[in-house]
Design a protein around this motif. Structure first.
Motif, PDB file in Angstrom:
ATOM      1  N   SER A 107       0.847  -1.188   0.000  1.00 56.22           N
ATOM      2  CA  SER A 107       0.000   0.000   0.000  1.00 56.22           C
ATOM      3  C   SER A 107       0.886   1.242   0.000  1.00 56.22           C
ATOM      4  O   SER A 107       1.912   1.269   0.690  1.00 56.22           O
ATOM      5  CB  SER A 107      -0.906   0.021   1.233  1.00 56.22           C
ATOM      6  N   LEU A 109       0.519   3.904   1.529  1.00 58.57           N
ATOM      7  CA  LEU A 109       0.561   4.513   2.856  1.00 58.57           C
ATOM      8  C   LEU A 109       1.194   3.606   3.906  1.00 58.57           C
ATOM      9  O   LEU A 109       1.361   4.027   5.052  1.00 58.57           O
ATOM     10  CB  LEU A 109      -0.861   4.886   3.310  1.00 58.57           C
ATOM     11  N   GLU A 110       1.529   2.398   3.525  1.00 61.88           N
ATOM     12  CA  GLU A 110       2.005   1.430   4.506  1.00 61.88           C
ATOM     13  C   GLU A 110       3.321   1.855   5.163  1.00 61.88           C
ATOM     14  O   GLU A 110       3.573   1.568   6.334  1.00 61.88           O
ATOM     15  CB  GLU A 110       2.168   0.068   3.824  1.00 61.88           C
ATOM     16  N   GLN A 121      -0.298   7.635  10.132  1.00 54.86           N
ATOM     17  CA  GLN A 121      -0.731   6.741   9.075  1.00 54.86           C
ATOM     18  C   GLN A 121      -2.246   6.583   9.066  1.00 54.86           C
ATOM     19  O   GLN A 121      -2.890   6.623   8.008  1.00 54.86           O
ATOM     20  CB  GLN A 121      -0.069   5.369   9.238  1.00 54.86           C
ATOM     21  N   GLN A 122      -2.844   6.409  10.233  1.00 55.36           N
ATOM     22  CA  GLN A 122      -4.281   6.218  10.317  1.00 55.36           C
ATOM     23  C   GLN A 122      -5.052   7.474   9.902  1.00 55.36           C
ATOM     24  O   GLN A 122      -6.086   7.390   9.228  1.00 55.36           O
ATOM     25  CB  GLN A 122      -4.672   5.794  11.735  1.00 55.36           C
ATOM     26  N   ALA A 125      -4.830   7.629   6.168  1.00 55.33           N
ATOM     27  CA  ALA A 125      -5.559   6.521   5.555  1.00 55.33           C
ATOM     28  C   ALA A 125      -7.060   6.756   5.581  1.00 55.33           C
ATOM     29  O   ALA A 125      -7.743   6.632   4.558  1.00 55.33           O
ATOM     30  CB  ALA A 125      -5.211   5.213   6.271  1.00 55.33           C
ATOM     31  N   TRP A 126      -7.598   7.123   6.736  1.00 54.60           N
ATOM     32  CA  TRP A 126      -9.044   7.324   6.842  1.00 54.60           C
ATOM     33  C   TRP A 126      -9.518   8.514   6.019  1.00 54.60           C
ATOM     34  O   TRP A 126     -10.532   8.428   5.321  1.00 54.60           O
ATOM     35  CB  TRP A 126      -9.440   7.506   8.310  1.00 54.60           C
ATOM     36  N   MET A 129      -9.389   7.593   2.311  1.00 50.08           N
ATOM     37  CA  MET A 129     -10.472   6.694   1.900  1.00 50.08           C
ATOM     38  C   MET A 129     -11.792   7.444   1.759  1.00 50.08           C
ATOM     39  O   MET A 129     -12.533   7.256   0.782  1.00 50.08           O
ATOM     40  CB  MET A 129     -10.618   5.560   2.907  1.00 50.08           C
ATOM     41  N   LEU A 252      -3.174   8.088  -4.519  1.00 51.48           N
ATOM     42  CA  LEU A 252      -2.926   6.668  -4.253  1.00 51.48           C
ATOM     43  C   LEU A 252      -2.913   5.774  -5.485  1.00 51.48           C
ATOM     44  O   LEU A 252      -2.015   4.937  -5.640  1.00 51.48           O
ATOM     45  CB  LEU A 252      -3.936   6.124  -3.233  1.00 51.48           C
ATOM     46  N   VAL A 345      -5.151   0.205   0.971  1.00 56.41           N
ATOM     47  CA  VAL A 345      -5.018   1.016   2.182  1.00 56.41           C
ATOM     48  C   VAL A 345      -5.784   0.387   3.342  1.00 56.41           C
ATOM     49  O   VAL A 345      -5.286   0.299   4.470  1.00 56.41           O
ATOM     50  CB  VAL A 345      -5.505   2.457   1.923  1.00 56.41           C
ATOM     51  N   ASP A 349      -3.373  -1.177   5.951  1.00 57.49           N
ATOM     52  CA  ASP A 349      -3.087  -0.105   6.908  1.00 57.49           C
ATOM     53  C   ASP A 349      -4.130   0.044   8.003  1.00 57.49           C
ATOM     54  O   ASP A 349      -3.792   0.370   9.140  1.00 57.49           O
ATOM     55  CB  ASP A 349      -2.959   1.234   6.163  1.00 57.49           C
ATOM     56  N   VAL A 350      -5.389  -0.168   7.661  1.00 61.10           N
ATOM     57  CA  VAL A 350      -6.472   0.103   8.613  1.00 61.10           C
ATOM     58  C   VAL A 350      -6.927  -1.161   9.335  1.00 61.10           C
ATOM     59  O   VAL A 350      -7.023  -1.177  10.569  1.00 61.10           O
ATOM     60  CB  VAL A 350      -7.664   0.775   7.898  1.00 61.10           C
TER      61      VAL A 350
END
Length: 524
Positions: A107, A109-110, A121-122, A125-126, A129, A252, A345, A349-350
């Motif tokens: 990913s 964002l990983e 990161q979170q 990511a959120w 998305m 992304l 993602v 990541d999530v």
């Protein structure tokens, strides 16, 4: 549309599904699903990168801009994209490729867990998305709008048809299916675009209008000016800066194309090919739109139906179906690539943060989760698409230009600049502050402040101020409060070098106790 046009359209859908089924054989694990296992040829990656940046918004929203203002649709849209990707071919493409080849992530964002921390990161990511759900929703609405012009089906029916077909092939075949369908879609687009270009030239000749004469016609008064209306110099510069980040990985899906190539050098070549295509091909696509005021009278105030009306009038059946397929190919290419990126993602990541079970996913269970996530994302974006023309989201082009361009910057700044050595001092504090204050700036500029100004805040400031706020804060806080720990510096060095020297130091486990997907494999 008649039976011949429907046959072309149905045949296209069948080919897309067949490609998805064939690509299924090449997907054995999560890496294959999200990054093609790093085995994608640079030329296929470049074409896929180019195609995944289009959607039917070009034939609705930007067709309306071309109908109303003329060549500024090219000058302030595809030209900044081409220039931004060309710059990014050196600046970002090789480094993003190393995220996979050196840090072994799937990913985009990983890597942020180790570059900053888990909270950063979170947050990215959120927010990424959620923004993508709105972005893709606007694109489903755009293609459904065109479909309604040609077939008479309702907006919701059009969203359901296109979304379902896309869900089938991209869920089965992953990034390989995306790239291969985008190659086929590129060929279709080439045929359809050339057919429309020739049809417009012939129609103008029938009216006794030459290419140079056309620009002197009253209907095209001022349409030859590169910067007009709300699309002025400030907007152009802002859009260039935004597209530099967006089309090099900030949204992304393009980042995955760089990750999918075998080496950083091939990622660079991929980006260069995409930049050339963005510079040349949109001129062919835009020319009929620039001439549209001479041939049709739009029924919508924003001119978004002008290209569809012109297509119906100028093309014979069969070719009409091919152009409609071209509309679908644009949108399905972008939406499928977005779905794959967001699935990456979420699953990488999530989900591991939300569930202990997700941290223990093997190859099979991880692949199943990736496919389920892809379907869920497409379903949510289709639900949003039904609300795009509501008072909340307004028209399609408002969503794409204002919301996506304005909100992309605060999300992309920490992700993209975190790859570069000059910003190695910027850590979690800089990243989270720039992200949150950028989002706040977007809300203030577009709503409370805009409400207090007669006519509202100009569009160029609505989209550029959030990014500028994020960039300034990210850079400034990095100097005021440097957080360049040895572990974070090791991550930056691995992204910036191909050697096996000191840069190959192991990366520690991320904060928060989440199983590290990078650290234990950081050594080559």
């Amino acid at each position: 549309m008649n039976s011949l046009d429907w046959a072309v359209l149905i045949g296209y859908f069948g080919v897309m599904v067949a490609i998805g089924v064939w690509s299924h054989k090449r997907v054995d694990n999560v890496s294959d699903f999200f990054t093609a296992g790093g085995k994608m040829p640079w030329w296929l990656s470049g074409i896929s990168h180019h195609m995944s940046g289009y959607s039917a918004v070009m034939f609705t929203g930007y067709a309306g801009i071309a109908y109303t203002y003329g060549v500024t649709s090219f000058v302030t849209w595809s030209f900044p994209i081409a220039l931004g990707i060309a710059i990014g071919s050196k600046l970002f493409a090789p480094r993003i490729n190393r995220l996979r080849s050196r840090l072994h992530v799937a990913s985009p964002l990983e890597y942020l867990k180790n570059r900053y921390d888990l909270k950063t990161q979170q947050a990215l990511a959120w927010s990424g998305m959620l923004l993508k759900i709105v972005d893709v929703g606007a694109k489903w609405a755009a293609i459904a709008t065109l479909l309604s012009v040609f077939t008479g089906v309702s907006l919701n029916q059009g969203i359901l048809i296109t979304g379902t077909i896309t869900a089938v092939y991209c869920t089965i075949g992953g990034l390989w299916a995306d790239a291969l369908t985008e190659l086929g879609q590129f060929v279709i687009q080439l045929l359809a675009g050339v057919a429309m270009f020739i049809a417009v030239i012939m129609k103008l000749n029938d009216k006794g209008i030459g290419f140079l004469d056309a620009w002197d016609r009253p209907e095209l008064q001022g349409h030859g000016e590169p910067l007009v209306g709300p699309y002025g110099t400030v907007f152009l510069l802002a859009f260039l800066f935004i597209k530099l980040f967006e089309y090099n990985g900030g949204m992304l899906n393009q980042a995955q194309r760089y990750m999918a190539t075998a080496t950083p050098r091939e990622a660079e070549r991929s980006a260069r090919l995409s930049a050339v295509l963005w510079l040349v091909w949109p001129v062919v696509l835009f020319f009929p739109m620039w001439m549209s005021p001479l041939l049709v009278e739009s029924q919508k105030t924003d001119g978004s139906d002008s290209y569809g009306l012109m297509t119906e009038q100028l093309l014979p059946h069969g070719l009409l179906g091919l152009v409609i397929v071209g509309f679908f190919s644009h949108t399905m290419a972008m939406c499928s690539s977005d779905a794959n990126a967001i699935a990456a993602v979420f699953t990488r990541d999530v989900a591991p943060v939300l569930s202990k079970q997700a941290r223990a996913w093997g190859e099979r269970s991880g692949l199943i989760a990736a496919r389920v996530t892809t379907v869920v994302f497409l379903g949510l974006s289709m639900a949003v698409a039904t609300q795009v023309n509501s008072p909340t989201f307004k028209d399609i082009i408002t969503v794409v230009i204002k919301w996506v361009a304005g909100l992309m910057g605060p999300i992309a700044i920490p992700m993209m600049l975190g790859l570069l050595r000059p910003f190695r001092r910027s850590g979690p504090t800089a990243a989270l502050t720039s992200w949150s204050m950028g989002l706040l700036a977007f809300w203030l500029v577009n709503y409370p402040i805009s409400w207090q100004i007669e006519g509202g805040v100009p569009l160029q400031y609505q989209v550029s101020i959030p990014l500028a706020v994020s960039l300034i804060l990210y850079t400034l806080i990095g100097f005021i409060k440097p957080e360049d720990t040895p572990e974070r510096l090791a991550v930056v060095e691995r992204i910036n070098t191909d050697d096996d020297g000191t840069a190959a130091a192991a990366v520690p486990a991320p904060a928060g106790g989440v199983e590290d997907t990078v650290g234990t494999r950081a050594k080559d």
